[in-house]
Design an enzyme around this catalytic site. Structure first.
Site, PDB file in Angstrom:
ATOM      1  N   SER A 113     -43.409   4.316 -66.770  1.00 14.64           N
ATOM      2  CA  SER A 113     -44.064   5.612 -66.650  1.00 14.64           C
ATOM      3  C   SER A 113     -43.790   6.546 -67.826  1.00 14.64           C
ATOM      4  O   SER A 113     -44.121   6.226 -68.945  1.00 14.64           O
ATOM      5  CB  SER A 113     -43.655   6.251 -65.320  1.00 14.64           C
ATOM      6  N   HIS A 114     -43.140   7.676 -67.552  1.00 15.79           N
ATOM      7  CA  HIS A 114     -42.947   8.688 -68.596  1.00 15.79           C
ATOM      8  C   HIS A 114     -41.743   8.381 -69.484  1.00 15.79           C
ATOM      9  O   HIS A 114     -41.465   9.121 -70.410  1.00 15.79           O
ATOM     10  CB  HIS A 114     -42.763  10.064 -67.948  1.00 15.79           C
ATOM     11  N   ASP A 277     -49.157  10.903 -69.172  1.00 11.16           N
ATOM     12  CA  ASP A 277     -47.916  10.215 -69.533  1.00 11.16           C
ATOM     13  C   ASP A 277     -48.162   8.743 -69.851  1.00 11.16           C
ATOM     14  O   ASP A 277     -49.318   8.308 -69.965  1.00 11.16           O
ATOM     15  CB  ASP A 277     -46.880  10.361 -68.413  1.00 11.16           C
ATOM     16  N   ASP A 279     -48.163   5.885 -68.226  1.00 12.12           N
ATOM     17  CA  ASP A 279     -49.085   5.092 -67.397  1.00 12.12           C
ATOM     18  C   ASP A 279     -50.225   5.933 -66.826  1.00 12.12           C
ATOM     19  O   ASP A 279     -50.914   5.510 -65.897  1.00 12.12           O
ATOM     20  CB  ASP A 279     -48.327   4.374 -66.276  1.00 12.12           C
ATOM     21  N   ASP A 281     -50.508   8.625 -64.975  1.00 13.68           N
ATOM     22  CA  ASP A 281     -50.606   9.206 -63.631  1.00 13.68           C
ATOM     23  C   ASP A 281     -50.167  10.672 -63.585  1.00 13.68           C
ATOM     24  O   ASP A 281     -50.281  11.321 -62.561  1.00 13.68           O
ATOM     25  CB  ASP A 281     -49.872   8.353 -62.583  1.00 13.68           C
ATOM     26  N   ARG A 282     -49.639  11.188 -64.708  1.00 14.05           N
ATOM     27  CA  ARG A 282     -49.275  12.608 -64.738  1.00 14.05           C
ATOM     28  C   ARG A 282     -50.272  13.377 -65.600  1.00 14.05           C
ATOM     29  O   ARG A 282     -51.000  12.777 -66.389  1.00 14.05           O
ATOM     30  CB  ARG A 282     -47.888  12.785 -65.345  1.00 14.05           C
ATOM     31  N   LYS A 376     -50.774   8.867 -57.968  1.00 11.91           N
ATOM     32  CA  LYS A 376     -51.194  10.093 -58.628  1.00 11.91           C
ATOM     33  C   LYS A 376     -52.063   9.733 -59.826  1.00 11.91           C
ATOM     34  O   LYS A 376     -52.034   8.595 -60.287  1.00 11.91           O
ATOM     35  CB  LYS A 376     -50.005  10.955 -58.989  1.00 11.91           C
TER      36      LYS A 376
HETATM   37  C1  G16 Z   1     -42.153   9.211 -60.323  1.00  9.52           C
HETATM   38  C2  G16 Z   1     -42.612   9.457 -58.905  1.00  9.52           C
HETATM   39  C3  G16 Z   1     -42.784  10.929 -58.632  1.00  9.52           C
HETATM   40  C4  G16 Z   1     -41.523  11.685 -58.997  1.00  9.52           C
HETATM   41  C5  G16 Z   1     -41.136  11.383 -60.434  1.00  9.52           C
HETATM   42  C6  G16 Z   1     -39.798  11.986 -60.797  1.00  9.52           C
HETATM   43  O1  G16 Z   1     -43.160   9.567 -61.207  1.00  9.52           O
HETATM   44  O2  G16 Z   1     -43.832   8.804 -58.674  1.00  9.52           O
HETATM   45  O3  G16 Z   1     -43.089  11.091 -57.291  1.00  9.52           O
HETATM   46  O4  G16 Z   1     -41.720  13.067 -58.851  1.00  9.52           O
HETATM   47  O5  G16 Z   1     -41.003   9.983 -60.595  1.00  9.52           O
HETATM   48  O6  G16 Z   1     -38.819  11.419 -59.978  1.00  9.52           O
HETATM   49  P1  G16 Z   1     -37.289  11.696 -60.203  1.00  9.52           P
HETATM   50  O7  G16 Z   1     -37.113  13.183 -60.039  1.00  9.52           O
HETATM   51  O8  G16 Z   1     -36.577  10.902 -59.152  1.00  9.52           O
HETATM   52  O9  G16 Z   1     -36.947  11.280 -61.614  1.00  9.52           O
HETATM   53  P2  G16 Z   1     -43.498   8.688 -62.489  1.00  9.52           P
HETATM   54  O10 G16 Z   1     -44.618   9.401 -63.166  1.00  9.52           O
HETATM   55  O11 G16 Z   1     -42.235   8.665 -63.321  1.00  9.52           O
HETATM   56  O12 G16 Z   1     -43.856   7.347 -61.961  1.00  9.52           O
END
Ligand code: G16
Length: 543
Positions: A113-114, A277, A279, A281-282, A376
């Site tokens: 992801s990010h 981001d 992937d 989704d953000r 998302k």
């Molecule tokens: C994931 C989850 C989100 C979460 C984010 C941050 O996003 O899908 O629901 O808000 O991680 O999580 P944490 O605070 O535990 O680091 P992504 O975009 O990283 O897949």
């Protein structure tokens, strides 16, 4: 083609977090690391023989090798059909859509992801089920248990699949279909939004900059914004996915998308700057000299969602994660819709979406989506925003400030302490949680603790209980502090402190955010002593 089992030994660190398994790329490159985890997923499931599996990822370094290993495992485990994005590229929302479209058994998404990518960056694998959403905790617990004891995986001696060309091939009884990564998702967006209205916005001279941060959203953005919606070529920058994201941290926020934010605050600012981001989704939205927090953006989306024809008859309710500012609650209160509060992690929205309890869900971590899919969706969020701009004729700043004027403003800030020793960080959270019962009624200057406790969530539909260590402190003056560890770090720990404060005095709406939350930050330090115990003088990231 021969199918055979290979002996292996377990890795004790294959523990999933908020969004799948995320580790350093070097960890993923260990012999059998990918195979062990994927076979553990298959071992934890049943009934997939002959069914469809979607495969894709965000194009990061090592995905190309991992995906070939996964193809062989999937064939050996007797999936009937594999649908794979060209060059292995599929955004997370595109995957979720394909699961629904093809009634697939699920999907494996190769993405952290990010998190940054490259040989020294991170890598990840996420399993989405037939719902189009990340596997629930009850399943990920079984997967992790299997991974701790695995002693063999199944594979086959087929040659690597050429992922550069679309088309269909076969490996034994498994059909392997390589598809255009963008087309299906773009067609779906055209069903949801009023593309002619958004096109009209660009025809009238609306200007936008979309920064794909060298990650997976580039091809989607070029096609949707520039080709279908007529935004001038050049609107999308850094639109070619690179294995190491060109050295960028693909997290769309004002810290890591600094170039974009600098543009938004310059004399040449477009009407809207946005980004996604790794992937896709953000999403990030920054208007001309006006940063829009995800919580405010989400509240505006909720306020206007019924105006979008696709959603007109589908407005049921809304959900936000617990650290997300409650602007949405204020906006929909008079309309009589429920707002559900969930733990951090997109998977917690799944049962609410599937059971038509909610229409939209959103998080402070730059994520929003709707009942259109189980993940998302960054580009969807930007399209929704553009559609609202086109229908209302207002500027982004007007949409947000008019909301503040009507309901008050909920300030939100996140202070992250990154790269902490995992054990120390867990100990700090434990110690804070132990202190919570003593805090009720305690005064910190003008702040009086109304309630303090750990956060325990019972899913309203499945009744599954989830209790991740987390401290939640509310104050009598409509303020909140939340402290928890991130579940998406690949090594060490990130300690997150969320500071929220509702203000109803219009004279204060334009105050500097860090001044507004300063007292809360001091109280958080007094309670947690995170600076004192880690020797840090300031958070690593302030949003
Ligand atoms: C994931 C989850 C989100 C979460 C984010 C941050 O996003 O899908 O629901 O808000 O991680 O999580 P944490 O605070 O535990 O680091 P992504 O975009 O990283 O897949």
């Amino acid at each position: 083609m021969d199918i055979f089992s290979v002996k292996t030994t377990p890795f004790q660190d294959q523990q999933t977090g908020t969004g799948g398994l995320r580790r350093k790329t070097s960890v993923f490159k260990q012999k059998h690391y990918v195979e062990n985890f994927v076979q553990s997923i298959f071992d934890a499931c049943s009934g997939f023989e002959g069914k469809t599996l979607i495969l894709g990822g965000d194009g990061r370094y090592f995905n190309d090798r991992a995906i070939q290993a996964i193809i062989k495992l999937s064939v050996a485990n007797q999936f009937g059909r594999l649908i794979i994005g060209q060059n292995g590229l599929l955004s997370t929302p595109a995957v979720s859509h394909l699961i629904h479209k093809h009634k697939a058994f699920g999907a494996l998404i190769l993405s952290a992801s990010h998190n940054p990518g490259g040989p020294d960056g991170d890598m990840g694998i996420k399993f989405d089920t037939h719902t189009g959403s990340g596997a629930q905790e009850s399943l990920t617990n079984v997967i992790c248990e299997k991974a701790r004891t695995i002693d063999r995986f199944w594979t086959c001696d087929m040659p690597d699949v050429d992922l550069t060309k679309t088309g269909i091939t076969y490996a034994g009884a498994t059909e392997i279909q390589v598809i255009d990564s963008v087309y299906d998702y773009a067609a779906y967006m055209q069903q949801i939004f009023d593309f002619p209205a958004i096109k009209g916005l660009f025809e009238k001279g609306f200007t936008m900059r979309y920064d794909a941060l060298n990650a997976s959203s580039g091809p989607y953005a070029h096609y949707i914004f520039e080709k279908l919606l007529g935004a001038p070529v050049g609107t999308v920058v850094r639109g070619t996915p690179l294995p190491d994201f060109g050295g960028l941290h693909p997290e769309p926020n004002p810290v890591y998308a600094k170039d974009l934010c600098d543009l938004a605050y310059s004399d040449n600012a477009p009407d809207l700057c946005c980004a996604s981001d790794g992937d896709s989704d953000r999403y990030l939205l920054v208007a001309n000299h006006f940063y829009i927090t995800p919580s405010d953006a989400f509240a505006v989306m909720a306020d206007h969602i019924a105006e979008i024809p696709f959603y007109k008859d589908k407005v049921y309710g809304f959900a936000r994660s617990m650290p997300t500012a409650w602007a949405v609650d204020l906006v929909v209160k008079d309309k009589g819709y429920p707002v559900y509060e969930t733990p951090t992690g997109w998977k917690f929205f799944e049962s609410l979406l599937a059971n038509k309890k909610i229409t939209l869900c959103g998080e402070e971590s730059f994520g929003a989506s709707s009942l259109h899919m189980g993940e998302k969706d960054g580009i969807w969020a930007i399209l929704l925003w553009l559609n609202i701009l086109a229908y209302t004729g207002k500027t982004s700043e007007e949409l947000v400030t008019e909301m503040w004027d009507k309901y008050g403003r909920v300030f939100y800030s996140l202070h992250n302490y990154d790269g902490l020793d995992g054990k120390l960080a867990a100990q700090i959270v434990d110690d804070v949680v132990k202190k919570l019962p003593t805090l009720k009624g305690k005064k910190f200057g003008e702040y009086e603790v109304e309630s303090a406790g750990p956060y325990i969530y019972t899913d309203p539909i499945t009744k599954e209980v989830s209790s991740v260590p987390c401290a939640l402190i509310t104050f009598t003056n409509k303020s909140k502090i939340i402290m928890r560890l991130s579940g998406t770090t690949s090594a060490g720990a990130t300690y997150r402190i969320y500071l929220l404060r509702q203000v109803n005095d219009p004279a204060l709406y334009r105050q500097d955010l860090q001044i507004v939350v300063k007292d809360l930050a001091d109280i958080a330090e007094e309670i947690s002593e995170v600076k004192k115990r880690t020797g840090r003088s300031a958070p690593s990231v302030i949003l």
